[in-house]
Design an enzyme around this catalytic site. Structure first.
Site, PDB file in Angstrom:
ATOM      1  N   THR A 328       5.064  -1.265   3.536  1.00 15.81           N
ATOM      2  CA  THR A 328       4.482  -1.524   2.218  1.00 15.81           C
ATOM      3  C   THR A 328       3.615  -2.780   2.202  1.00 15.81           C
ATOM      4  O   THR A 328       3.717  -3.637   3.073  1.00 15.81           O
ATOM      5  CB  THR A 328       5.571  -1.701   1.147  1.00 15.81           C
ATOM      6  OG1 THR A 328       6.297  -2.903   1.436  1.00 15.81           O
ATOM      7  CG2 THR A 328       6.507  -0.523   1.096  1.00 15.81           C
ATOM      8  N   CYS A 329       2.807  -2.876   1.153  1.00 21.23           N
ATOM      9  CA  CYS A 329       1.968  -4.051   0.914  1.00 21.23           C
ATOM     10  C   CYS A 329       2.785  -5.162   0.271  1.00 21.23           C
ATOM     11  O   CYS A 329       2.292  -5.848  -0.625  1.00 21.23           O
ATOM     12  CB  CYS A 329       0.828  -3.683  -0.026  1.00 21.23           C
ATOM     13  SG  CYS A 329      -0.507  -2.842   0.799  1.00 21.23           S
ATOM     14  N   ASP A 330       4.029  -5.326   0.655  1.00 21.24           N
ATOM     15  CA  ASP A 330       4.855  -6.376   0.076  1.00 21.24           C
ATOM     16  C   ASP A 330       5.330  -7.274   1.209  1.00 21.24           C
ATOM     17  O   ASP A 330       5.912  -6.795   2.183  1.00 21.24           O
ATOM     18  CB  ASP A 330       6.053  -5.781  -0.666  1.00 21.24           C
ATOM     19  CG  ASP A 330       6.717  -6.807  -1.558  1.00 21.24           C
ATOM     20  OD1 ASP A 330       6.998  -7.932  -1.073  1.00 21.24           O
ATOM     21  OD2 ASP A 330       6.952  -6.510  -2.736  1.00 21.24           O
ATOM     22  N   ASN A 371       4.825   1.496  -3.671  1.00 23.99           N
ATOM     23  CA  ASN A 371       3.595   1.680  -2.888  1.00 23.99           C
ATOM     24  C   ASN A 371       3.239   3.158  -2.729  1.00 23.99           C
ATOM     25  O   ASN A 371       2.427   3.509  -1.884  1.00 23.99           O
ATOM     26  CB  ASN A 371       3.711   1.060  -1.489  1.00 23.99           C
ATOM     27  CG  ASN A 371       3.365  -0.420  -1.450  1.00 23.99           C
ATOM     28  OD1 ASN A 371       2.667  -0.886  -0.576  1.00 23.99           O
ATOM     29  ND2 ASN A 371       3.844  -1.176  -2.423  1.00 23.99           N
TER      30      ASN A 371
END
EC number: 4.1.1.17
Lengths: 381, 381
Positions: A328-330, A371
């Site tokens: 994910t973009c985390d 996401n």
């Protein structure tokens, strides 16, 4: 990794990560608990993995069920458990959920304060239940556990007799004491000091004319991850010795609530390497990104608490330290960074990796769609 | 708390916690960004809240979309965005997802290493795409952010020119640079040092004959939680000044990716007090348990990073320090303990509490069914 799981994965065609649960392992684990603690009833902690197939197997084997919510109670009933084999083990319950549980036939409730006792008593009055039982959870330090418990559940042992006596006065049966030594507890002696406290509460209640019957020994029984752990029989012996030490020949009825210990090593995740990269040309550590991470199955890598064994088809090749991260973009979606993970230098993008011991606390922890990634898919075989 | 949300909650009858999103606030926030940075295109970070109504509103207003996965790309397209307004902003992509995105018309891709560049190049060849653009994400220290970013995304600035040049050689357009100053960034000057690095990469690329066009300024724009934050215009001014300082009168094309700043303060959670208790008779701190916690909406309380404002009908009464916890049988499901939360002494079990600023990173982070509790319910009005 069992032969059945290996065979299943060989023929799987779907894309994306998945966990496969081998029911044979769950069955073996249930029998191991029964053998190690023959006079103790097993209440499976449904939250660890509420797959209907797992619950149905355990119901058939004779297991009881520790449920955290009305939904889990309904799942256990659907799987074939009778209500007398269900404990509403959450100390934090809405009163309308207590009512609903009683309507479904449940009679055993966890409490840790007088306010919760009063909810149970009012609910019993409302539903017309005469035989509701409460057990009071006491605090326990959790030393030695990989996933130690906070002070969230339980009261100090000195308060437990007041809580139980309050229930007795309101018409409930003051049934016993519970505690939890911390999840993934590697110290087989962790139950000793908690049982000393439980015994003291039994004695204090006796001086007040209340005869308690039961000690809920909680969970904490570990799954096999990277670190070696004692076997279930060693836990059984240590617990029996501690019980004898603190209760003499007046042993109470006992129950255990294994969750991770029941299903953890029954599960295996298959995932894919999405990217391998370095942050700078001269970096010693590689970043390996999988299609599974903290938000779609591996939440228990939080603070790097649980270190799962990871297998690849290239095991045996020379290894290099890797930071392991999710897709994910985390930025918090990083599994192992403080203590990097040794993985084969030859690992490539697109390779499959197998993450062992992932039968507990993986599917239910998954985010709905963070996401846009779907929750972890589960196959029970 | 807007009048529209207040009115909606007055008539709501369902049980359980929910978040309500006011689209009027999203609209105001979009216009605030447009006004503060008039020459900058807005790419809404879909992961913050992918509600179809939010995406449709933003598409209508002219927003572009920063997507983390193919599912998010499909959501943006369904909401009315054209593919030229979509960026595949995740630096960690499966090659088949890059192919799929290109088939859907997407042409803008984030990368941070040569392996990812090669995936984009091979996908372009496969789909027959001639105009794929890449931007390289560079590392940035994230100081001053409440939810700082790790080293998970980006490479050191010194490596970026190599990454972009590699793409150029493979037939891709080396389009620009991106960075992220950290989520909930309270320091309006945080963009300055990142823009210095970006400018240096532009110069290095120019010496190699590559003319970059775009700087992606990322997100980081805060929502209003407990701590006071500067307004969007202050961010706009500071960013414009930093751009001028580092790029002179050759200002690049710029884009921003607000997520939290766009939807955070558009949302309000209504929850219920399930239990209030003390762990010992003489405890100074009360435990307040809500029917929402880390696993069904408030994941960003992890490490107590985000402190949401909480309102009750008893505000104004004397307050006492409370530990705030969620409803699950998981000891990590505690929101605020290290720094207890001041709540009215008169608060009672069954009271409603309103948790402000919860429009971002709440619904999507929810677990599917941990402890049998459903994911956070969302109403968009």
């Amino acid at each position: 990794m069992t032969e059945r799981i290996r065979e299943f994965l060989r023929t799987r065609r779907e894309d994306g990560p998945c966990v496969v649960i081998d029911l044979d392992v769950v069955k073996e684990n249930y029998h191991a608990f029964s053998r190690a603690l023959p006079d103790t009833r097993v209440f499976y902690a449904v939250k660890a993995n509420p797959a209907p197939e797992v619950l149905a197997l355990l119901a058939k084997l004779g297991s009881c069920f520790d449920c955290a919510s009305v939904v889990e109670i309904e799942l256990a009933l659907s799987a074939g458990a009778t209500a007398d084999r269900i404990s509403f083990g959450n100390t934090i319950k809405k009163e309308r959920d207590v009512v609903r549980a009683m309507e479904l036939g449940v009679r055993l409730f966890a409490v840790d304060c007088t306010a919760e006792v009063e909810k149970v008593a009012r609910s019993a009055d409302k539903v017309g239940v005469k035989d509701a039982r409460i057990f009071c959870r006491i605090l326990c330090d959790g030393a030695g556990a990989d996933w130690p418990l906070s002070r969230k559940f339980g009261c100090v042992p000195e308060m437990a007799a007041d809580v139980l006596e309050h229930g007795h006065r309101l018409g409930l049966t003051a049934y016993g004491i519970s505690f939890h030594v911390g999840s993934q507890q590697a110290n087989i002696n962790a139950w000793d000091s908690a049982l000393a406290s439980a015994s003291a509460v039994f004695q204090e209640c006796a001086t007040r004319g209340l005869s308690l019957s039961m000690v809920n020994l909680g969970g904490g029984f570990p799954a096999r991850y990277l670190r070696p752990i004692p076997g279930v029989p060693a836990y059984g012996d240590a617990i029996f010795q501690a019980l004898s030490k603190h209760f003499g020949n007046r042993l109470p009825e006992t129950i255990i609530e294994p969750g991770r210990g029941m299903v953890g090593d029954a599960g295996l995740i298959e995932a894919e390497v999405v990217l391998i990269s370095k942050k700078a040309a001269d970096d010693q550590v590689s970043w390996v990104y999988l299609d599974i991470g903290k938000f779609n199955g591996l939440a228990e890598t939080m603070d790097e608490a649980i270190r799962y064994p990871i297998r690849t088809a290239r095991d045996g090749d020379a290894t290099v330290p890797c930071v392991l991260a999710g897709p994910t973009c985390d930025s918090v979606d990083v599994m192992y960074e403080k203590t990097p993970y040794m993985l084969p230098f030859s690992l490539e993008i697109g390779d499959r990796v197998l993450i062992e011991g992932t039968g507990a606390y993986t599917t239910t922890y998954s985010a709905v769609a963070f996401n846009g990634f779907p929750p972890l898919k589960q196959y029970v075989i």
